[in-house]
Write an enzyme that holds these catalytic residues in place. Structure first.
Site, mmCIF file in Angstrom:
data_model
loop_
_atom_site.group_PDB
_atom_site.id
_atom_site.type_symbol
_atom_site.label_atom_id
_atom_site.label_comp_id
_atom_site.label_asym_id
_atom_site.label_seq_id
_atom_site.Cartn_x
_atom_site.Cartn_y
_atom_site.Cartn_z
ATOM 1 N N ARG A 27 0.827 -1.214 0.000
ATOM 2 C CA ARG A 27 0.000 0.000 0.000
ATOM 3 C C ARG A 27 0.860 1.262 0.000
ATOM 4 N NH1 ARG A 27 -3.233 -1.565 4.919
ATOM 5 N NH2 ARG A 27 -2.229 -3.599 4.835
ATOM 6 N N GLU A 61 1.455 -5.963 13.086
ATOM 7 C CA GLU A 61 0.289 -6.212 13.943
ATOM 8 C C GLU A 61 -0.240 -7.623 13.773
ATOM 9 O OE1 GLU A 61 -3.157 -3.711 13.291
ATOM 10 O OE2 GLU A 61 -4.043 -4.287 15.212
#
Ligand SMILES: O=P(O)(O)OC[C@H]1O[C@H](OP(=O)(O)OP(=O)(O)O)[C@H](O)[C@@H]1O
Ligand SMILES: Nc1ncnc2[nH]cnc12
Length: 182
Positions: A66, A103
């Site tokens: 991204r 994460e």
């Protein structure tokens, strides 16, 4: 022209929360609605390019995947070269590699060693700062390549995951700019 409040609301309104993706307990920040809206994407590109100009960056690094979508137009808008930091095994030339945890998992990123050199001041661009593992690894790669870190610019910081505090040593005084913080 969009004001500060206007752009915050515009960007926030184009990010979708997806619960329990890619694993239970994670609220995924999906930027695809933002990318599909040319007004929002342009406002985002302009805001991040302004950060690039303020930091005095000479190159923009984007973090796969991204960070590529955001970083490439930012580099062009700021008149700077774009350097891809890719997931391991994708770059054909001699690379520097760095493993890290994020994460929801772990990974390894790489940069072409020849793309960065002493004298470069590098702005790292990404969409989301969560735990800071990915960004920290990229800052380490930049330093190992002999370049200086001009800063880190992200669309969104997930403040509750503590990435900003974790990145303090790696940033070594360079600015961390998040357009949105949740
Ligand atoms: O702060 P962290 O905990 O490290 O997480 C942030 C990173 O996680 C996402 O990338 P991901 O590895 O999911 O790759 P993608 O862009 O290919 O979807 C995001 O784009 C950041 O790069
Ligand atoms: N919650 C999240 N949403 C989108 N990208 C992420 N990268 C790491 N955590 C993320």
């Amino acid at each position: 022209m969009t004001g500060t409040t206007g752009i915050t609301e515009l960007l926030l309104s184009r990010i979708r929360d997806v619960a329990d993706y890619p694993e239970p307990g994670v609220v995924f920040k999906d930027i695809t609605p933002l990318l599909a809206d040319p007004a929002a994407f342009t406002a985002l590109t302009d805001a991040l390019a302004e950060v690039a100009e303020h930091t005095g960056a000479t190159k923009v690094v984007g973090l796969e995947a991204r960070g590529f979508i955001l970083g490439a137009p930012v580099a062009l808008r700021a008149g700077l070269g774009f350097i891809p930091v890719r997931k391991a095994g994708k770059l054909p030339g001699a690379t520097l590699s760095q493993a890290y945890e994020l994460e929801y998992g772990s990974a390894e990123i790489e940069v072409h060693a020849e793309d960065l050199a002493a004298g470069d001041r590098v702005l790292v661009v990404d969409d989301v700062l969560a735990t800071g593992g990915t960004a920290e690894a990229s800052l380490e790669l930049i330093r190992r390549a002999g370049a200086r870190v001009a800063g880190l610019a992200v669309l969104m910081e997930l403040g509750f995951l503590g990435g900003r505090a974790r990145l303090e040593p790696a940033l070594a005084g360079a600015p961390l700019r998040a357009l949105l913080t949740v």
